[in-house]
Structure formats: C-alpha cells, structure tokens
Design a protein around this motif. Sequence first.
Motif, PDB file in Angstrom:
ATOM      1  N   HIS A  71       6.516 -20.681  19.199  1.00  0.00           N
ATOM      2  CA  HIS A  71       5.810 -20.209  20.264  1.00  0.00           C
ATOM      3  C   HIS A  71       5.954 -20.290  21.008  1.00  0.00           C
ATOM      4  CE1 HIS A  71       3.837 -16.342  21.238  1.00  0.00           C
ATOM      5  NE2 HIS A  71       5.186 -15.858  21.418  1.00  0.00           N
ATOM      6  N   HIS A  72       4.145 -21.025  21.826  1.00  0.00           N
ATOM      7  CA  HIS A  72       3.585 -21.852  22.718  1.00  0.00           C
ATOM      8  C   HIS A  72       4.424 -22.556  23.241  1.00  0.00           C
ATOM      9  CE1 HIS A  72       0.232 -22.245  25.103  1.00  0.00           C
ATOM     10  NE2 HIS A  72       0.756 -24.085  25.276  1.00  0.00           N
ATOM     11  N   GLY A  73       5.251 -23.395  22.646  1.00  0.00           N
ATOM     12  CA  GLY A  73       6.051 -24.436  24.015  1.00  0.00           C
ATOM     13  C   GLY A  73       7.012 -23.209  24.537  1.00  0.00           C
ATOM     14  N   ALA A  74       7.205 -22.719  23.541  1.00  0.00           N
ATOM     15  CA  ALA A  74       8.949 -21.764  24.581  1.00  0.00           C
ATOM     16  C   ALA A  74       7.824 -20.427  25.421  1.00  0.00           C
ATOM     17  CB  ALA A  74       9.478 -20.347  23.607  1.00  0.00           C
ATOM     18  N   ALA A  78      18.387 -15.384  33.319  1.00  0.00           N
ATOM     19  CA  ALA A  78      17.713 -14.264  33.337  1.00  0.00           C
ATOM     20  C   ALA A  78      17.447 -14.340  31.937  1.00  0.00           C
ATOM     21  CB  ALA A  78      18.582 -13.259  34.147  1.00  0.00           C
ATOM     22  N   ALA A  79      18.741 -14.992  31.044  1.00  0.00           N
ATOM     23  CA  ALA A  79      18.355 -14.683  29.688  1.00  0.00           C
ATOM     24  C   ALA A  79      17.148 -15.222  29.032  1.00  0.00           C
ATOM     25  CB  ALA A  79      19.429 -15.284  28.807  1.00  0.00           C
ATOM     26  N   ARG A  80      16.683 -16.448  30.022  1.00  0.00           N
ATOM     27  CA  ARG A  80      15.102 -17.053  29.820  1.00  0.00           C
ATOM     28  C   ARG A  80      14.402 -16.196  29.734  1.00  0.00           C
ATOM     29  NH1 ARG A  80      13.049 -21.815  27.922  1.00  0.00           N
ATOM     30  NH2 ARG A  80      11.455 -22.442  28.627  1.00  0.00           N
ATOM     31  N   GLU A  81      14.631 -15.591  30.707  1.00  0.00           N
ATOM     32  CA  GLU A  81      12.863 -14.960  31.324  1.00  0.00           C
ATOM     33  C   GLU A  81      13.030 -13.286  30.323  1.00  0.00           C
ATOM     34  OE1 GLU A  81      10.571 -14.988  33.597  1.00  0.00           O
ATOM     35  OE2 GLU A  81      11.613 -17.096  33.904  1.00  0.00           O
ATOM     36  N   GLU A  82      14.146 -13.002  30.128  1.00  0.00           N
ATOM     37  CA  GLU A  82      13.352 -12.078  28.725  1.00  0.00           C
ATOM     38  C   GLU A  82      12.782 -12.467  27.590  1.00  0.00           C
ATOM     39  OE1 GLU A  82      18.113 -10.150  29.095  1.00  0.00           O
ATOM     40  OE2 GLU A  82      17.926  -9.589  31.280  1.00  0.00           O
ATOM     41  N   ALA A  83      14.283 -13.297  28.008  1.00  0.00           N
ATOM     42  CA  ALA A  83      13.294 -13.820  26.009  1.00  0.00           C
ATOM     43  C   ALA A  83      11.786 -14.424  26.311  1.00  0.00           C
ATOM     44  CB  ALA A  83      14.002 -15.330  25.798  1.00  0.00           C
ATOM     45  N   LEU A  84      11.256 -14.493  27.426  1.00  0.00           N
ATOM     46  CA  LEU A  84       9.828 -14.776  27.051  1.00  0.00           C
ATOM     47  C   LEU A  84       9.666 -14.124  27.443  1.00  0.00           C
ATOM     48  CD1 LEU A  84       9.991 -18.432  29.831  1.00  0.00           C
ATOM     49  CD2 LEU A  84       9.950 -18.220  27.242  1.00  0.00           C
ATOM     50  N   LEU A 108       8.904 -12.565  23.862  1.00  0.00           N
ATOM     51  CA  LEU A 108       7.624 -13.739  23.787  1.00  0.00           C
ATOM     52  C   LEU A 108       6.361 -12.829  23.640  1.00  0.00           C
ATOM     53  CD1 LEU A 108       9.376 -16.671  22.892  1.00  0.00           C
ATOM     54  CD2 LEU A 108       9.371 -14.698  21.179  1.00  0.00           C
ATOM     55  N   ALA A 109       5.976 -13.108  24.941  1.00  0.00           N
ATOM     56  CA  ALA A 109       4.446 -12.877  25.240  1.00  0.00           C
ATOM     57  C   ALA A 109       3.918 -11.103  24.842  1.00  0.00           C
ATOM     58  CB  ALA A 109       4.766 -12.926  26.821  1.00  0.00           C
ATOM     59  N   ALA A 110       5.094 -10.577  24.532  1.00  0.00           N
ATOM     60  CA  ALA A 110       5.081  -8.779  24.780  1.00  0.00           C
ATOM     61  C   ALA A 110       3.587  -8.890  23.477  1.00  0.00           C
ATOM     62  CB  ALA A 110       5.846  -8.030  24.688  1.00  0.00           C
ATOM     63  N   PRO A 111       3.359  -7.155  23.735  1.00  0.00           N
ATOM     64  CA  PRO A 111       2.202  -7.291  21.654  1.00  0.00           C
ATOM     65  C   PRO A 111       3.340  -7.101  20.702  1.00  0.00           C
ATOM     66  CG  PRO A 111       1.348  -5.978  24.152  1.00  0.00           C
ATOM     67  CD  PRO A 111       2.862  -6.935  24.414  1.00  0.00           C
ATOM     68  N   MET A 135      15.171  -9.613  18.520  1.00  0.00           N
ATOM     69  CA  MET A 135      14.437 -11.209  18.785  1.00  0.00           C
ATOM     70  C   MET A 135      15.194 -12.101  18.504  1.00  0.00           C
ATOM     71  SD  MET A 135      11.065 -13.716  18.025  1.00  0.00           S
ATOM     72  CE  MET A 135      11.789 -13.749  16.214  1.00  0.00           C
ATOM     73  N   MET A 136      16.133 -11.676  17.271  1.00  0.00           N
ATOM     74  CA  MET A 136      17.127 -13.365  17.246  1.00  0.00           C
ATOM     75  C   MET A 136      18.254 -12.662  18.207  1.00  0.00           C
ATOM     76  SD  MET A 136      16.513 -12.431  12.496  1.00  0.00           S
ATOM     77  CE  MET A 136      18.105 -13.410  12.467  1.00  0.00           C
ATOM     78  N   THR A 137      18.956 -11.574  18.455  1.00  0.00           N
ATOM     79  CA  THR A 137      19.480 -11.382  19.733  1.00  0.00           C
ATOM     80  C   THR A 137      19.091 -11.702  20.771  1.00  0.00           C
ATOM     81  OG1 THR A 137      20.300  -9.315  18.065  1.00  0.00           O
ATOM     82  CG2 THR A 137      20.827  -9.438  20.706  1.00  0.00           C
ATOM     83  N   GLN A 138      18.393 -11.874  21.193  1.00  0.00           N
ATOM     84  CA  GLN A 138      17.848 -12.050  22.666  1.00  0.00           C
ATOM     85  C   GLN A 138      17.382 -14.051  22.514  1.00  0.00           C
ATOM     86  OE1 GLN A 138      17.489  -9.688  25.092  1.00  0.00           O
ATOM     87  NE2 GLN A 138      17.366 -12.297  26.398  1.00  0.00           N
TER      88      GLN A 138
END
Length: 382
Positions: free
Chosen positions: A119-122, A211-217, A220-223, A167-170
């Motif tokens: 998670h942290h590395g991502a 853009a896809a990476r930013e959405e995934a991050l 992952l950063a959301a509560p 999360m799996m989809t993103q």
Amino acid sequence: ETRFRRITWEFAAAPGRVLLTLDRGWIVANGRREAISEVELELAGAPVHSIFAIATQLAGRVAMTPSVLSKAERGYRLHLGTPPTPFKAAAVALSASMPPCEAFRRIALSCLEHLQQNHHGALTSDDPEYIHQMRVATRRLRAALRLFAPVLPDGLADALHLPLAAMMTQLGHARDLDVLLSEIVSPVLTALPNEPRLPALASDITNRRYAAREEALALLAAPDYGRTLLAALESLHPEPEAACDEIPLQSFATERLRRLRKKLLRLAAAARLEQPATLHALRIGVKRLRYALEFFAPLARERAFAPALQRLAAIQDTLGQLNDLANAGALLMDCAGDDPRLREAVTLIGGWHGPRYAALLESITPELGRLARLQLPPLAAA
C-alpha cells in the motif's frame, strides 16, 4: 532509536477494557529518520470485536489503515538503508489436521497482508509493480474464497469480496493500461522510431494511464480504504463459538485439487486455437489450480508440487500474453477514437505483433498435450 510521545486511554468493553495508545514522534537511525504517527489498540480482557468497533469509529474520522510493520522493523530498514521493494505473496503455515475454515482464515489474512505491504509503495512510488502486487493479492483472496466456498460460514464471502470489488476494478484498469503501454505499444515504438503516427497514440495512452493511476491512488488514500480493510479483518475474527467444519484439511485439499484438475483437463480438451473464449476459460482454470497448489503446498512433501507449478506457470504465462494481445485491440481502438492517423497506428501495432501472436498460438498445442498428462502428487501423511 525511537523517540515519541505516548498517550494512553482506557475504554470500557465488558467484560474487560480496550487500551488505546497514540504514538507521535520519530524513528532515528544512521543519520536518517521517519515519522511515527500511529494508534495501537490492545485488548485487556475484552472480546476481539471491541477493537474493531473502536478502530472503525476512528477510521470514519481520519484516513487510517492497519499497519503491518513494527517500529523495530522500520528502524532496522532505516539503519540498513534497505530500499523499499514490492512485496510478493508468501507461503502460509498450514497443518494437515486443521479445519479447512481455519486454513482459509490464515490464507485470507496472508492475502490482506500482501495487499497492505504494498500500500505505502503504491502511494509513494512510480513503480507500477506495487499496484500489480495489490491486484495479485485481491485475486488470490478471490481464488481462496472460491476454493474454500463449501466450508465457509454464510455471508463471509460477501463480507470479504464485495467491499474489495471497487478497488479490484480500479486497480485492474490501471494495470491494463500499464501493460498496454509497456508491453504492447513501447516495443513497436522502439522498433519503428521514425513512424510519426505511433507517438501520438502512445501519448494518449500515457495520459490515460496517468489518469487511471491517479484514480487508483485517490481510492487507496481515501478513508474508505482503511474501513474496507478493517471490515475484512473483522470478518476473519469470528466469535469463539462460531461453527467450523471439522473435516481434516488434508482430506478437503485432496478433494478440491482433484476437482480442479478434472475441470482443467476438460477445459484443455475443449480449447480451440481459433476460439479465444475457450483459451480464456483455460487460462482461468490454470490459474485456479495454480493458486490452489500454492495454498496447499505446505501440506505436501518439500517441492512435491514444483513440477506441476512450473508447468502451470508456463502455460499461464503464454495464455496471459495471448489474452493481453487479444484485449489490446479494443483498448487501442478506444484510445484512437475517430482519428484516422491513430487508427492507422493501431493497425501498425497489430501487424507488428502478428508474428508473435501466431508463435504463441503455435506453442499452445504442445502445452495442451502436457496438460493432459498433468499428475498431482499425493499430499503428505498427517
């Protein structure tokens, strides 16, 4: 050294208490330092669900995630200057006599650790392997849910799978674009450096990838990410009186592996090179048996499953490359849109990969023959 301030609160949780400590400060080693900002929850005679009740309330207010590294582990990494690297799945300690539901619990917890170790590395690294490993972790968990489905308590599969589905989809979307750029488009760019139509298409794919990476991050950063993990972990810590099938794991594993091998042989017999759908079904069957063998490997004699795993890994890789090439066409056309020059670039890419696709297809036929002869060694005696 660890230098931090600790504040401790006590919460009543009949029949005992929960201790909550807040640590803020620094880990210092070899001239470097990392921040400490963590909450620790400890049972003091209280039932385990009390921890999750408090943790879920905290995670509803602040973005928090379960931690998998102790202060000591972080300190030694800092002292040694150990560079962070993507974390891969590890073997899980199982015994032939344990109940299957306990084996599933251990495997599922290992999958969640695999997820969280990356998670942290991502969030902090540009290395796409972290997101890939998080995707692998969710796939392994899904495979374990399917494998152990006959012995799981009602509702457990939904409690684990449904919260992770978005999360799996993103993560999958981000990974697909990584593969499209690095393994499908970039080799053609390198081979045809003077072709002017390719860079424009590659630029569009790169923008979509970012853009896809930013959405995934952001996900992952959301509560919600922390709350999802907490919910999954709580479902894997049932009340002591929860029912558990007492069939020995060795018997259960033998039967499940037999079924998976039998189904794989049917899929191999039905596979047709001219029908991509049959090859896709075969790839899924190979992957499910491979994951099952990896899960149950601790029950076999040392490296007894190694030949079968190597054979399955080889054909899964070939089928995976075929699948990536087959899916690339639709993704590339979506990126090209109505631009005729970009569509011409897609045609160029398809033509360049044509010989590779044909060679991969040709290699499938002997692999099918080897699959038909696949034998699994018996599990070791309990």
